[in-house]
Write a protein that holds these residues in place. Structure first.
Motif, PDB file in Angstrom:
ATOM      1  N   ASP A 187      33.692  57.208   4.677  1.00 23.55           N
ATOM      2  CA  ASP A 187      34.317  56.021   4.081  1.00 23.55           C
ATOM      3  C   ASP A 187      35.586  55.648   4.853  1.00 23.55           C
ATOM      4  OD1 ASP A 187      32.413  55.708   2.122  1.00 23.55           O
ATOM      5  OD2 ASP A 187      33.552  56.776   0.578  1.00 23.55           O
ATOM      6  N   ASN A 188      35.808  56.344   5.970  1.00 19.31           N
ATOM      7  CA  ASN A 188      36.937  56.100   6.875  1.00 19.31           C
ATOM      8  C   ASN A 188      38.295  56.307   6.204  1.00 19.31           C
ATOM      9  OD1 ASN A 188      35.266  55.460   9.164  1.00 19.31           O
ATOM     10  ND2 ASN A 188      34.795  53.558   8.093  1.00 19.31           N
ATOM     11  N   HIS A 189      38.370  57.360   5.386  1.00 17.08           N
ATOM     12  CA  HIS A 189      39.611  57.777   4.743  1.00 17.08           C
ATOM     13  C   HIS A 189      39.830  59.256   5.035  1.00 17.08           C
ATOM     14  CE1 HIS A 189      39.899  54.061   2.468  1.00 17.08           C
ATOM     15  NE2 HIS A 189      38.666  54.238   2.048  1.00 17.08           N
ATOM     16  N   ALA A 190      41.093  59.643   5.032  1.00 24.37           N
ATOM     17  CA  ALA A 190      41.410  61.061   5.212  1.00 24.37           C
ATOM     18  C   ALA A 190      41.118  61.812   3.916  1.00 24.37           C
ATOM     19  CB  ALA A 190      42.878  61.221   5.584  1.00 24.37           C
ATOM     20  N   LEU A 191      40.762  63.051   4.049  1.00 22.19           N
ATOM     21  CA  LEU A 191      40.602  63.947   2.912  1.00 22.19           C
ATOM     22  C   LEU A 191      42.000  64.417   2.516  1.00 22.19           C
ATOM     23  CD1 LEU A 191      38.399  65.635   1.319  1.00 22.19           C
ATOM     24  CD2 LEU A 191      38.804  67.401   3.013  1.00 22.19           C
ATOM     25  N   SER A 192      42.252  64.538   1.224  1.00 25.12           N
ATOM     26  CA  SER A 192      43.568  64.970   0.758  1.00 25.12           C
ATOM     27  C   SER A 192      43.448  66.317   0.062  1.00 25.12           C
ATOM     28  CB  SER A 192      44.150  63.938  -0.213  1.00 25.12           C
ATOM     29  OG  SER A 192      45.369  64.399  -0.747  1.00 25.12           O
ATOM     30  N   PHE A 193      44.301  67.245   0.487  1.00 23.01           N
ATOM     31  CA  PHE A 193      44.393  68.533  -0.196  1.00 23.01           C
ATOM     32  C   PHE A 193      45.797  68.628  -0.753  1.00 23.01           C
ATOM     33  CE2 PHE A 193      45.241  73.198  -0.066  1.00 23.01           C
ATOM     34  CZ  PHE A 193      44.352  73.542  -1.082  1.00 23.01           C
ATOM     35  N   PHE A 194      45.937  68.277  -2.032  1.00 22.64           N
ATOM     36  CA  PHE A 194      47.231  68.235  -2.700  1.00 22.64           C
ATOM     37  C   PHE A 194      48.275  67.506  -1.858  1.00 22.64           C
ATOM     38  CE2 PHE A 194      45.127  71.965  -4.629  1.00 22.64           C
ATOM     39  CZ  PHE A 194      45.108  71.524  -5.939  1.00 22.64           C
ATOM     40  N   GLY A 195      47.874  66.350  -1.318  1.00 21.43           N
ATOM     41  CA  GLY A 195      48.786  65.495  -0.556  1.00 21.43           C
ATOM     42  C   GLY A 195      48.758  65.709   0.945  1.00 21.43           C
ATOM     43  N   LEU A 196      48.233  66.840   1.402  1.00 16.99           N
ATOM     44  CA  LEU A 196      48.096  67.087   2.836  1.00 16.99           C
ATOM     45  C   LEU A 196      46.848  66.338   3.305  1.00 16.99           C
ATOM     46  CD1 LEU A 196      48.829  68.662   5.463  1.00 16.99           C
ATOM     47  CD2 LEU A 196      47.279  70.447   4.644  1.00 16.99           C
TER      48      LEU A 196
END
Length: 181
Positions: free
Chosen positions: A112-121
């Motif tokens: 979907d051309n978005h970054a994955l977020s791990f608690f804001g990272l």
């Protein structure tokens, strides 16, 4: 392991990892199926939480697989050889589907051309950009796999309840924490 040498209950680490997996799978499914009912700000928090807990689920599944390979792992037989084989087939199928769901979740976000977020990272896609069709395709597979997991989880839970209430054996109690038994 035959029934004569099978332990009476699961080991403590297996019990903790089982219930952590169960809680995370239900949380993940529930959040994904309900976030569209919430205002945009809440939905964003739910989606970010979904991604973050998906990464945690990845770690829990990896720990489960590694734990099963250690000498400390112990699992009681399900009963008859047929029941034992059916239980193992169900567990292996669930492991495989959950293990597939995790990278599908990562790829859903990235396609979907978005970054994955791990608690804001933020974890950017290592693969570049994708077409909208590719993103939709991966998202659809992720959703279908999630529903398949939940159907099997429901069957797994119903089988445990069947054993507990109708067969009156100790299959369910062997997976409960000591105080809950």
């Amino acid at each position: 392991m035959n029934n004569a040498t099978a332990p009476a209950r699961y080991d403590g680490v297996s019990i903790i990892l089982h219930w952590a997996t169960a809680a995370l799978v239900v949380l993940q499914f529930g959040s994904a199926e309900t976030w569209d009912f919430f205002p945009k700000a809440v939905r964003h928090v739910m989606i970010t939480g979904h991604m973050s807990f998906g990464v945690i689920l990845t770690a829990v599944i990896a720990l489960r697989v590694l734990w099963r390979l250690t000498p400390g792992y112990s699992a009681p037989a399900a009963g008859s050889e047929l029941m034992d084989r059916a239980a193992k087939a169900m567990h292996h199928t669930l492991y495989a589907l959950i293990a597939a769901e995790v990278p599908l979740g990562f790829f859903t976000r990235w396609t979907d051309n978005h970054a994955l977020s791990f608690f804001g990272l933020l974890i950017a896609s290592p693969f570049g950009t994708f077409s909208k069709a590719a993103g939709g395709f991966v998202d659809e597979i992720h959703d279908l796999n999630a529903w398949l997991i939940m159907i099997l989880v429901a069957g797994h839970a119903l089988a445990a309840l069947y054993h507990h209430y109708l067969l009156r054996d100790d299959i369910l109690r062997r997976m409960l924490p000591r105080r809950a038994r």
